[in-house]
Design a protein around this motif. Sequence first.
Motif, PDB file in Angstrom:
ATOM      1  N   THR A 114       0.817  -1.217   0.000  1.00 52.73           N
ATOM      2  CA  THR A 114       0.000   0.000   0.000  1.00 52.73           C
ATOM      3  C   THR A 114       0.854   1.272   0.000  1.00 52.73           C
ATOM      4  N   ILE A 115       2.009   1.206  -0.655  1.00 55.92           N
ATOM      5  CA  ILE A 115       2.909   2.369  -0.739  1.00 55.92           C
ATOM      6  C   ILE A 115       2.480   3.248  -1.915  1.00 55.92           C
ATOM      7  N   SER A 116       2.604   4.563  -1.755  1.00 55.77           N
ATOM      8  CA  SER A 116       2.292   5.454  -2.883  1.00 55.77           C
ATOM      9  C   SER A 116       3.487   6.290  -3.325  1.00 55.77           C
ATOM     10  N   SER A 117       4.496   6.415  -2.456  1.00 52.47           N
ATOM     11  CA  SER A 117       5.657   7.256  -2.760  1.00 52.47           C
ATOM     12  C   SER A 117       6.854   6.411  -3.210  1.00 52.47           C
ATOM     13  N   PRO A 118       7.487   6.782  -4.322  1.00 54.22           N
ATOM     14  CA  PRO A 118       8.655   6.026  -4.779  1.00 54.22           C
ATOM     15  C   PRO A 118       9.802   6.052  -3.766  1.00 54.22           C
ATOM     16  N   ASP A 119       9.989   7.181  -3.080  1.00 52.42           N
ATOM     17  CA  ASP A 119      11.070   7.263  -2.096  1.00 52.42           C
ATOM     18  C   ASP A 119      10.810   6.334  -0.909  1.00 52.42           C
TER      19      ASP A 119
END
Length: 338
Positions: free
Chosen positions: A153-158
Amino acid sequence: MSQDALSTLLDTREWLLADGATGTTLFNMGLTSGDAPEMWNVDHPDRVRALYQGPVDAGSDLFLTNTFGGNASRLKLHEAQNRVGELNRVAAELGREVADKAGRPVIVAGSMGPTGEIMEPMGPLSFDGAVEMFHEQADALKAGGVDVLWVETISSPDEYKAAARAAELSGMPWCGTMSFDTAGRTMMGLTSADMVKLVDGLPNPPIAFGANCGVGASDLLRTVLGFAQTGTERTLIAKGNAGIPKYVEGHIHYDGTPELMADYAVMARDCGARIIGGCCGTTPEHLRHMREALETRPKGPAPTLEAIAEALGGFSSASDGTDDKGPARRERRGRRRG
């Protein structure tokens, strides 16, 4: 099981059935809104065992630990930031206990959700700070005996990169999914094609990557098709919600029937996913139907977007963000690129 038990199992199987919803199941068991599910690992271990046993009994080859919000940032909301090690380790130990009694190989995947903080330069969380947070959680899950880390459930590439680095520091194999819930993109604007580039550029790439949660099963399969159209040869994960959430008498209810999720599972396989499960709203009953469908329905060609919409419901947006037109235009471009 050995540390890379997941790769071993993937070598012998065309597809693996993952688990369903953690939150939905725990709410059905009495968790109340605002409570930290991770506390149940210590306070209600029998309920957490039952959470894990449900998918195992339904035929899942892999289940996630009850540690989605088990990082220091999320636990701080419950004044439990000093209990990261204990809560994650116990969750993993309970999972190991259930898996080892299954009588067949079952993978225990250590769930690691987002930190809940915005990363620099937009927010206060530094890359090193995110790595440290994920690393603390990863080490505890490893100590408890998980087979693989499962970033989801990650949305940020970093943030995805930080979790990858943490897995490397822990010496653990990992898988990682992002949530494409904003017109076919992650909240931070990534498309399916962007994610493939992100994964390919990692020094420590995941065993498998893909999409989870998001809007509905249709949108998720459109994203999986987007991964496949890049020509990636990495193992793909599909973990879609059981239909669309609706408020019914003060509760969130997902309208996806077990039959719909069976169709979704087969379509996910035909889209190119090899690890197939459910997310919000997906119960062991859904999983039983998914397992049966995967075992009995022959593999077919990748479904068209029209076939997906007809079987599972329409898309939430005209495009998945990999083009500026509607889905049909994207299909033509995808074929030409392939």
